[in-house]
Design a protein around this motif. Structure first.
Motif, mmCIF file in Angstrom:
data_model
loop_
_atom_site.group_PDB
_atom_site.id
_atom_site.type_symbol
_atom_site.label_atom_id
_atom_site.label_comp_id
_atom_site.label_asym_id
_atom_site.label_seq_id
_atom_site.Cartn_x
_atom_site.Cartn_y
_atom_site.Cartn_z
ATOM 1 N N CYS A 148 140.582 43.138 -23.975
ATOM 2 C CA CYS A 148 139.437 42.661 -23.207
ATOM 3 C C CYS A 148 139.090 41.250 -23.673
ATOM 4 C CB CYS A 148 138.244 43.601 -23.411
ATOM 5 S SG CYS A 148 136.799 43.116 -22.441
ATOM 6 N N TYR B 289 133.358 39.860 -21.811
ATOM 7 C CA TYR B 289 132.379 40.895 -22.137
ATOM 8 C C TYR B 289 131.035 40.656 -21.462
ATOM 9 C CZ TYR B 289 135.634 42.192 -25.824
ATOM 10 O OH TYR B 289 136.735 42.607 -26.503
ATOM 11 N N HIS C 29 135.953 34.859 -26.076
ATOM 12 C CA HIS C 29 135.575 36.260 -26.219
ATOM 13 C C HIS C 29 135.142 36.610 -27.639
ATOM 14 C CE1 HIS C 29 139.946 35.888 -26.489
ATOM 15 N NE2 HIS C 29 139.996 36.985 -27.210
ATOM 16 N N ALA D 296 131.683 38.518 -27.174
ATOM 17 C CA ALA D 296 131.584 39.951 -27.499
ATOM 18 C C ALA D 296 130.356 40.173 -28.380
ATOM 19 C CB ALA D 296 132.843 40.419 -28.224
ATOM 20 N N PRO E 158 133.146 45.771 -21.221
ATOM 21 C CA PRO E 158 133.956 44.816 -20.456
ATOM 22 C C PRO E 158 133.236 44.283 -19.223
ATOM 23 C CG PRO E 158 134.677 47.047 -20.010
ATOM 24 C CD PRO E 158 133.637 47.141 -21.093
#
Length: 173
Positions: free
Chosen positions: A11, A14, A66, A70, A146
């Motif tokens: 992933c 996010y 990310h 995240a 996600p």
């Protein structure tokens, strides 16, 4: 579980959504229960939710968005500060724990991405996170809900019967 393993993707996008404390506690419980190569548990994991720290860490991960996006970033370290630590096994245990965390996160509705680039900035990360003593940073893991599902990439064969086959490896099979 097998379906989760086979269908898993990394992933890289996010939602801006905090992970509930219960899920973080479950991840910690899973990591603490992780198997180890010699039953020594000579690894540690740092849970990072602070956005400012994640922003700094994203710089050490080749500016991968990310990492800061995240809501949780885990850093796994081979921890030779632990009693009875065996140098040659600490990195193995750390990677096993990261794999455990990855699938534990997936099992509770979160997505992940392993971040290997951070090992190139070990000194800077140790300073940033006050990591002291005889340790080695092994890998990072982004964790969150996600935003989009990443398409699954083609899977290479990495399994061979009885003997390794370099010809197939070189052919990309």
């Amino acid at each position: 579980m097998l379906k989760t393993i086979i269908e898993r993707t990394s992933c890289r996008s996010y939602l801006k959504q905090s992970i509930p404390h219960e899920k973080i506690a479950q991840l910690k419980q899973a990591i603490n229960a992780s198997p180890t190569a010699r039953n020594l548990q000579d690894f540690s994991c740092i849970f990072i939710t602070d956005e400012t720290i994640r922003q700094k860490l994203s710089v050490f991960a080749n500016q991968q968005l990310h990492v800061k996006e995240a809501p949780l970033f885990l850093i796994f370290i081979a921890d030779q500060n632990r009693p009875n630590s065996l140098t040659k096994w600490t990195e193995v245990d750390s990677i096993i724990a990261a794999s455990t965390a990855l699938y534990a996160a997936e099992s509770i509705g979160l997505q992940t991405c392993l971040i290997g680039r951070i090992v190139e900035y070990e000194a800077e990360i140790k300073t940033l996170l006050n990591i002291q003593g005889n340790v080695k940073i092994t890998i990072g893991l982004t964790v969150g809900f996600p935003k989009t599902k990443t398409p699954q990439s083609a899977k290479l064969n990495r399994c061979y019967d009885e003997k390794y086959n370099i010809a197939l490896v070189q052919q990309g099979k």
